[in-house]
Every structure is written in C-alpha cells, then in structure tokens.
Design a protein around this motif. Sequence first.
Motif, PDB file in Angstrom:
ATOM      1  N   VAL A   1      -0.483 -19.807  -7.877  1.00 17.18           N
ATOM      2  CA  VAL A   1      -1.081 -19.340  -6.469  1.00 17.18           C
ATOM      3  C   VAL A   1      -1.591 -17.826  -7.376  1.00 17.18           C
ATOM      4  O   VAL A   1      -0.629 -17.108  -7.719  1.00 17.18           O
ATOM      5  N   GLU A   2      -2.860 -17.584  -7.110  1.00 16.32           N
ATOM      6  CA  GLU A   2      -3.528 -16.261  -7.372  1.00 16.32           C
ATOM      7  C   GLU A   2      -3.657 -15.517  -6.138  1.00 16.32           C
ATOM      8  O   GLU A   2      -4.481 -16.132  -5.316  1.00 16.32           O
ATOM      9  N   LEU A   3      -3.514 -14.377  -5.863  1.00 14.08           N
ATOM     10  CA  LEU A   3      -3.758 -13.556  -4.769  1.00 14.08           C
ATOM     11  C   LEU A   3      -4.409 -12.020  -5.264  1.00 14.08           C
ATOM     12  O   LEU A   3      -3.887 -11.580  -6.165  1.00 14.08           O
ATOM     13  N   THR A   4      -5.448 -11.869  -4.317  1.00 12.95           N
ATOM     14  CA  THR A   4      -5.886 -10.538  -4.501  1.00 12.95           C
ATOM     15  C   THR A   4      -5.846 -10.180  -3.066  1.00 12.95           C
ATOM     16  O   THR A   4      -6.631 -10.567  -2.378  1.00 12.95           O
ATOM     17  N   LEU A   5      -5.013  -9.017  -2.765  1.00 11.16           N
ATOM     18  CA  LEU A   5      -4.969  -8.271  -1.381  1.00 11.16           C
ATOM     19  C   LEU A   5      -5.805  -7.116  -1.716  1.00 11.16           C
ATOM     20  O   LEU A   5      -6.035  -6.271  -2.519  1.00 11.16           O
ATOM     21  N   THR A   6      -6.799  -7.104  -0.586  1.00 15.96           N
ATOM     22  CA  THR A   6      -7.931  -5.905  -0.725  1.00 15.96           C
ATOM     23  C   THR A   6      -7.736  -5.287   0.878  1.00 15.96           C
ATOM     24  O   THR A   6      -8.714  -5.794   1.555  1.00 15.96           O
ATOM     25  N   PRO A   7      -7.123  -4.380   0.974  1.00 17.61           N
ATOM     26  CA  PRO A   7      -7.325  -3.446   2.066  1.00 17.61           C
ATOM     27  C   PRO A   7      -8.609  -2.679   2.286  1.00 17.61           C
ATOM     28  O   PRO A   7      -9.243  -2.152   1.211  1.00 17.61           O
TER      29      PRO A   7
ATOM     30  N   VAL B   1       7.241 -18.521   1.936  1.00 15.99           N
ATOM     31  CA  VAL B   1       7.567 -17.256   1.677  1.00 15.99           C
ATOM     32  C   VAL B   1       6.053 -16.397   1.695  1.00 15.99           C
ATOM     33  O   VAL B   1       6.058 -15.293   2.478  1.00 15.99           O
ATOM     34  N   LEU B   2       4.865 -16.878   1.080  1.00 20.63           N
ATOM     35  CA  LEU B   2       3.613 -16.425   1.246  1.00 20.63           C
ATOM     36  C   LEU B   2       3.208 -16.363   2.685  1.00 20.63           C
ATOM     37  O   LEU B   2       2.532 -15.228   3.137  1.00 20.63           O
ATOM     38  N   THR B   3       3.430 -16.950   3.525  1.00 14.87           N
ATOM     39  CA  THR B   3       3.061 -17.111   5.008  1.00 14.87           C
ATOM     40  C   THR B   3       3.909 -15.910   5.626  1.00 14.87           C
ATOM     41  O   THR B   3       3.203 -14.956   6.313  1.00 14.87           O
ATOM     42  N   VAL B   4       4.931 -15.531   5.514  1.00 14.09           N
ATOM     43  CA  VAL B   4       5.730 -14.325   6.020  1.00 14.09           C
ATOM     44  C   VAL B   4       5.342 -13.043   5.362  1.00 14.09           C
ATOM     45  O   VAL B   4       5.089 -12.100   5.968  1.00 14.09           O
ATOM     46  N   GLU B   5       5.155 -12.944   4.015  1.00 10.16           N
ATOM     47  CA  GLU B   5       4.559 -12.079   3.174  1.00 10.16           C
ATOM     48  C   GLU B   5       3.265 -11.460   3.568  1.00 10.16           C
ATOM     49  O   GLU B   5       2.769 -10.231   3.525  1.00 10.16           O
ATOM     50  N   ILE B   6       2.375 -12.515   3.753  1.00  6.71           N
ATOM     51  CA  ILE B   6       0.980 -12.142   3.968  1.00  6.71           C
ATOM     52  C   ILE B   6       0.771 -11.549   5.511  1.00  6.71           C
ATOM     53  O   ILE B   6      -0.060 -10.643   5.724  1.00  6.71           O
ATOM     54  N   LYS B   7       1.612 -12.156   6.418  1.00  3.54           N
ATOM     55  CA  LYS B   7       1.523 -11.626   7.672  1.00  3.54           C
ATOM     56  C   LYS B   7       1.807 -10.397   7.861  1.00  3.54           C
ATOM     57  O   LYS B   7       1.089  -9.360   8.398  1.00  3.54           O
ATOM     58  N   GLU B   8       3.222  -9.753   7.007  1.00  2.00           N
ATOM     59  CA  GLU B   8       3.447  -8.594   7.009  1.00  2.00           C
ATOM     60  C   GLU B   8       2.284  -7.666   6.278  1.00  2.00           C
ATOM     61  O   GLU B   8       2.354  -6.603   6.778  1.00  2.00           O
ATOM     62  N   ALA B   9       2.008  -8.036   5.148  1.00  2.00           N
ATOM     63  CA  ALA B   9       0.825  -7.339   4.612  1.00  2.00           C
ATOM     64  C   ALA B   9      -0.381  -6.807   5.621  1.00  2.00           C
ATOM     65  O   ALA B   9      -0.736  -5.764   5.729  1.00  2.00           O
ATOM     66  N   PHE B  10      -0.625  -7.845   6.180  1.00  2.00           N
ATOM     67  CA  PHE B  10      -1.955  -7.746   7.339  1.00  2.00           C
ATOM     68  C   PHE B  10      -1.490  -6.722   8.483  1.00  2.00           C
ATOM     69  O   PHE B  10      -2.279  -6.049   9.062  1.00  2.00           O
ATOM     70  N   GLU B  11      -0.045  -6.904   8.819  1.00  4.62           N
ATOM     71  CA  GLU B  11       0.087  -5.887   9.984  1.00  4.62           C
ATOM     72  C   GLU B  11       0.424  -4.452   9.299  1.00  4.62           C
ATOM     73  O   GLU B  11       0.241  -3.683  10.055  1.00  4.62           O
ATOM     74  N   LEU B  12       0.459  -4.261   7.955  1.00  5.15           N
ATOM     75  CA  LEU B  12       0.541  -2.826   7.547  1.00  5.15           C
ATOM     76  C   LEU B  12      -0.766  -2.242   7.267  1.00  5.15           C
ATOM     77  O   LEU B  12      -0.803  -1.080   6.939  1.00  5.15           O
ATOM     78  N   ILE B  13      -1.845  -3.082   7.290  1.00  6.95           N
ATOM     79  CA  ILE B  13      -3.297  -2.559   7.097  1.00  6.95           C
ATOM     80  C   ILE B  13      -4.043  -2.718   8.251  1.00  6.95           C
ATOM     81  O   ILE B  13      -4.032  -3.464   9.108  1.00  6.95           O
ATOM     82  N   GLU B  14      -5.201  -1.694   8.344  1.00  8.04           N
ATOM     83  CA  GLU B  14      -6.007  -1.515   9.516  1.00  8.04           C
ATOM     84  C   GLU B  14      -7.063  -2.972   9.450  1.00  8.04           C
ATOM     85  O   GLU B  14      -7.218  -3.727  10.296  1.00  8.04           O
ATOM     86  N   ARG B  15      -7.632  -3.051   8.010  1.00  6.77           N
ATOM     87  CA  ARG B  15      -8.490  -4.249   7.963  1.00  6.77           C
ATOM     88  C   ARG B  15      -8.156  -4.692   6.332  1.00  6.77           C
ATOM     89  O   ARG B  15      -8.116  -3.828   5.532  1.00  6.77           O
TER      90      ARG B  15
END
Length: 86
Positions: free
Chosen positions: A5-11, A53-67
Amino acid sequence: MKISVELTLTPIQDNYEPSIIHFIKKLRESEFKVLENPLSTQVYGDYDTVMRVLTVEIKEAFELIERGLLYMKIVKSDRYDYEPHF
C-alpha cells in the motif's frame, strides 16, 4: 493475501507537518514493513491486518486535521523487495 500500500497524506492547512509525522510514526509502530520517501509512505503485509490498522490510523489522522486528502494505492503482492531490472 499479501499487499503493498502506498499512502500520501496531504493536510490542506497551515502547520501540516505535525499531522504527517504523527501518521507516519503510528505506522512505524505497527507490525508491518514500512518504507518512507519524501512523497509517500509504503506499508507491506497481510491484507486483512493492514486494512484493519489503516482504517484506525486514517480515521485518527483525519480527526487531527481540519481538511485534507489521502491518496492510497494498493497492489496485490508484497513488493517490499522490488528492484528495477533496467
């Protein structure tokens, strides 16, 4: 079934680095093989476990950012040891 899995998080906000660092550190704490580069993070492991694991961590990441955006690519195989042959 093994996946890569390749992930790119972009707040989409000022002061974006802390949320990206937090997300990567959480992935490092997992049982998976994790590789990072300046543009993305790769995670390798069993499909069911990685996705749980990604389901949990992505949800947490989204909760920590505005957009923000999260780009995700999934390959059905463990490509951790991939080396170009050219």
